[in-house]
Design a protein around this motif. Structure first.
Motif, short mmCIF file in Angstrom:
data_model
loop_
_atom_site.label_atom_id
_atom_site.label_comp_id
_atom_site.label_asym_id
_atom_site.label_seq_id
_atom_site.Cartn_x
_atom_site.Cartn_y
_atom_site.Cartn_z
N THR A 1 4.10 -16.27 4.22
CA THR A 1 4.41 -15.48 3.03
C THR A 1 4.15 -13.99 3.26
O THR A 1 3.97 -13.25 2.32
CB THR A 1 3.54 -15.93 1.85
N SER A 2 4.08 -13.56 4.52
CA SER A 2 3.80 -12.13 4.70
C SER A 2 5.07 -11.37 5.08
O SER A 2 6.01 -11.93 5.64
CB SER A 2 2.72 -11.91 5.75
N VAL A 3 5.07 -10.10 4.73
CA VAL A 3 6.24 -9.28 5.02
C VAL A 3 5.81 -8.13 5.91
O VAL A 3 4.69 -7.63 5.82
CB VAL A 3 6.89 -8.81 3.68
N TRP A 4 6.73 -7.74 6.78
CA TRP A 4 6.43 -6.73 7.78
C TRP A 4 7.24 -5.48 7.45
O TRP A 4 8.48 -5.57 7.32
CB TRP A 4 6.80 -7.32 9.15
N LEU A 5 6.56 -4.36 7.24
CA LEU A 5 7.25 -3.12 6.86
C LEU A 5 7.09 -2.06 7.94
O LEU A 5 6.09 -2.04 8.64
CB LEU A 5 6.65 -2.56 5.55
N GLU A 6 8.10 -1.20 8.04
CA GLU A 6 7.96 -0.07 8.97
C GLU A 6 8.07 1.21 8.15
O GLU A 6 8.98 1.34 7.32
CB GLU A 6 9.07 -0.11 10.03
N VAL A 7 7.13 2.13 8.36
CA VAL A 7 7.15 3.38 7.58
C VAL A 7 8.37 4.19 7.96
O VAL A 7 8.61 4.47 9.13
CB VAL A 7 5.85 4.19 7.83
N ASN A 8 9.15 4.57 6.92
CA ASN A 8 10.37 5.35 7.15
C ASN A 8 10.09 6.83 6.91
O ASN A 8 10.39 7.67 7.74
CB ASN A 8 11.49 4.83 6.24
N GLU A 9 9.50 7.14 5.75
CA GLU A 9 9.10 8.52 5.48
C GLU A 9 7.97 8.55 4.46
O GLU A 9 7.71 7.56 3.77
CB GLU A 9 10.29 9.34 4.98
N VAL A 10 7.31 9.72 4.38
CA VAL A 10 6.23 9.89 3.43
C VAL A 10 6.66 10.94 2.42
O VAL A 10 7.07 12.03 2.79
CB VAL A 10 4.95 10.36 4.16
N GLU A 11 6.65 10.60 1.13
CA GLU A 11 7.03 11.56 0.09
C GLU A 11 5.82 11.78 -0.81
O GLU A 11 5.49 10.91 -1.62
CB GLU A 11 8.19 11.02 -0.76
N GLY A 12 5.14 12.92 -0.67
CA GLY A 12 3.94 13.17 -1.47
C GLY A 12 2.91 12.09 -1.18
O GLY A 12 2.51 11.90 -0.04
N GLU A 13 2.49 11.36 -2.23
CA GLU A 13 1.49 10.28 -2.04
C GLU A 13 2.16 8.94 -1.83
O GLU A 13 1.50 7.92 -1.64
CB GLU A 13 0.54 10.22 -3.24
N ASP A 14 3.51 8.93 -1.89
CA ASP A 14 4.24 7.67 -1.73
C ASP A 14 4.64 7.44 -0.28
O ASP A 14 4.90 8.39 0.45
CB ASP A 14 5.51 7.66 -2.60
N VAL A 15 4.67 6.17 0.11
CA VAL A 15 5.11 5.83 1.47
C VAL A 15 6.36 4.97 1.34
O VAL A 15 6.33 3.90 0.73
CB VAL A 15 4.00 5.04 2.22
N VAL A 16 7.47 5.47 1.91
CA VAL A 16 8.74 4.74 1.83
C VAL A 16 8.89 3.90 3.09
O VAL A 16 8.79 4.40 4.21
CB VAL A 16 9.93 5.73 1.71
N CYS A 17 9.12 2.58 2.92
CA CYS A 17 9.17 1.68 4.07
C CYS A 17 10.47 0.89 4.13
O CYS A 17 11.07 0.57 3.10
CB CYS A 17 8.03 0.68 4.00
#
Length: 514
Positions: free
Chosen positions: A148-164
């Motif tokens: 049940t786990s998901v694997w994310l890769e960081v795409n970009e950082v916007e302010g305090e948010d992390v877009v994956c």
């Protein structure tokens, strides 16, 4: 090969290797806990990353009742939450994430958790990660069920948010999702305020024997925890077990080992932080270092599949045995007893595998390695301990009896991994603060319940341990009777006794008559 076809014999001491069981929804009734104790659990772990103190208190009361009922000693371990990152979700709705989609991790907890946005409990994530970093999210991510786990890769950082970017399709279901950022330093304290509160209330009230320090990353973490415990009355005697869960803890392993009383190798998290092909290497190296330092090594995550099945996979059974052959002191069961369907059977099967592996443990090689590592000149205590073990093996003694008040002598004997059980007879010491008298000894006895091959019993305080006469008959008789009752000592057996007489330590061999 003949021994493979013999049925396994169960004895009073099921295995030399100890079993730590985590108590939870499936294993908190007095009846189930009694079953776990009978099956071989000697330390009960209370995991505070879920459940509230009242819930754990009820479980502990049941444990106490079970200990009285089964007459089996059990120690208590409090496991802290530590620097754990979690997704903040209030609903039980499942969240579907699709491969190649985008999901935003935000510290803004006003958002509802959905397949586009996941609010988290840490505002510094954006500062810690960079494009290309790996993040895992899952329910019970560190205790199994990685389907049940998901694997994310960081795409970009916007302010305090992390877009994956989502790397695999998965559905997150349930209430608690944990986050693991691979090989990145997370700037959260190892002992959080919540942990401190739990320790100073629940921990103090219940005089916990062990503190399992989650996410230990530096020796300083252990020192801080020790400093915190030393101010809490009885807890100054609590042993601190450092839980190594990520590469940072691995990097500072040697200095952490020096400070801690023992090490828990959290293979679940490490298996995510390290490439899979390196996990075994870490286990072997870390266990060896613990063995040489004479400090207990505890291995986790061994029979995940037993969470839902009555039998472990062959790989898991082999894994448990290999951990024992590597020199592990104890096996820690997490999800398998906490929410697994078969807590008692799991403890029983793991115990049987450990007992079989104990039988073929290469004691001779281990002894030579340890003596060589310790080098000369040996300390007084170390030479006595190693001599006692050597004598016991040479005369084929059925048991070693060690009188101790601090537990140190018994732990040193265990360090040399004798092939027979060590009965550590803890002699209580009388202390006074001029207002009231108190006996020490209960902590010392329970703390040896995690050390391989050590089986403690508390002596009657009226029998002095350091007797001036060369024979301490009364206590010895109690120990021998206990050994006979439990079936490890028979008539005509030889027994090695290690005790203090006056200022000197003595190792003697006694042969029993009928």
């Amino acid at each position: 090969m003949a021994s493979i076809l013999e049925p396994s014999k169960s004895s009073f001491f099921p295995a030399m290797t100890k079993i730590v069981g985590t108590l939870g929804p499936r294993s908190r009734s007095e009846e189930v806990i009694s079953g776990c104790l009978e099956a071989g659990m000697s330390v009960a772990r209370f995991d505070f990353s879920w459940g509230d103190p009242n819930y754990h208190q009820e479980t502990l009361e049941n444990l106490r009742a079970a200990v009285k009922k089964t007459k089996k000693l059990c120690a208590v371990m409090l496991d802290t939450v530590g620097a754990e990152l979690q997704v903040v979700t209030n609903t039980e709705k499942s969240i579907s994430l699709v491969e190649d989609g985008i999901v935003v991790l935000t510290p803004d907890q006003g958002h509802e958790a959905s397949s586009e946005v996941l609010p988290i409990n840490f505002s510094g994530l954006a500062k810690a990660v960079k494009k290309g970093d790996t993040i895992f999210i899952g329910q019970y991510l560190f205790t199994g069920s990685e389907t049940t786990s998901v694997w994310l890769e960081v795409n970009e950082v916007e302010g305090e948010d992390v877009v994956c970017v989502i790397k695999n399709t998965a559905t997150l279901a349930g209430s608690l999702f944990t986050l693991h950022v691979s090989q990145i330093h997370i700037d959260l304290p190892t002992l959080t305020e919540k942990d401190k509160e739990v320790i100073s209330t629940w921990g103090v009230k219940n005089k916990i024997d062990f503190l399992s320090l989650s996410y230990t990353r530096h020796a300083e973490d252990v020192r801080e925890a020790r400093d915190f415990l030393s101010k809490l009355g009885d807890l100054s005697q609590t042993h601190i077990y450092a839980k190594i869960e990520n590469v940072e803890g691995l990097t500072h392993f040697d200095e952490i080992l020096q400070e801690a009383d023992g090490i828990i190798l959290s293979r679940g998290n490490l298996g995510i932080d390290l490439p899979p092909e390196k996990v075994f290497l870490f286990q072997k190296a870390a266990v060896y270092k613990c063995n040489m330092a004479g400090k207990p090594a505890v291995v986790t995550r061994v029979v995940d599949s037993m969470t839902g099945n009555l039998r472990p996979t062959r790989a898991e059974a082999t894994d448990v045995a290999n951990a024992v052959l590597d020199g592990t002191d104890a096996i820690l069961l997490g999800a398998e007893t906490l929410r697994g369907l078969y807590p008692i059977e799991t403890i029983s099967i793991v115990g049987k595998i450990c007992a079989e592996a104990d039988k073929v443990f290469n004691q001779d090689l281990y002894f030579k390695k340890t003596v060589k590592y310790v080098g000369e000149p040996m300390s007084h205590l170390e030479s006595i301990a190693s001599s006692a073990v050597r004598a016991a093996i040479k005369v084929k003694a059925s048991v070693i009896i060690c009188f101790t008040s601090s537990g140190r002598a018994a732990r040193l004997i265990a360090k040399y991994r004798p092939t027979m059980p060590v009965l550590s007879v803890v002699i209580p010491r009388l202390k006074t603060n001029q207002l009231k008298w108190s006996f020490s000894g209960a902590f010392e006895a329970r703390q040896s319940l995690i050390v391989r091959g050590l089986f403690p019993m508390l002596a009657d305080p009226r029998h002095p341990a350091e007797s001036t006469s060369s024979t301490n008959e009364s206590v010895l008789k109690v120990a021998l009777d206990h050994g006979k009752a439990s079936g490890v000592i028979k008539s005509h057996d030889r027994v090695v006794v290690c005790q203090k007489v006056g200022d000197s330590s003595v190792v003697k061999i006694i042969e029993l008559e009928d």
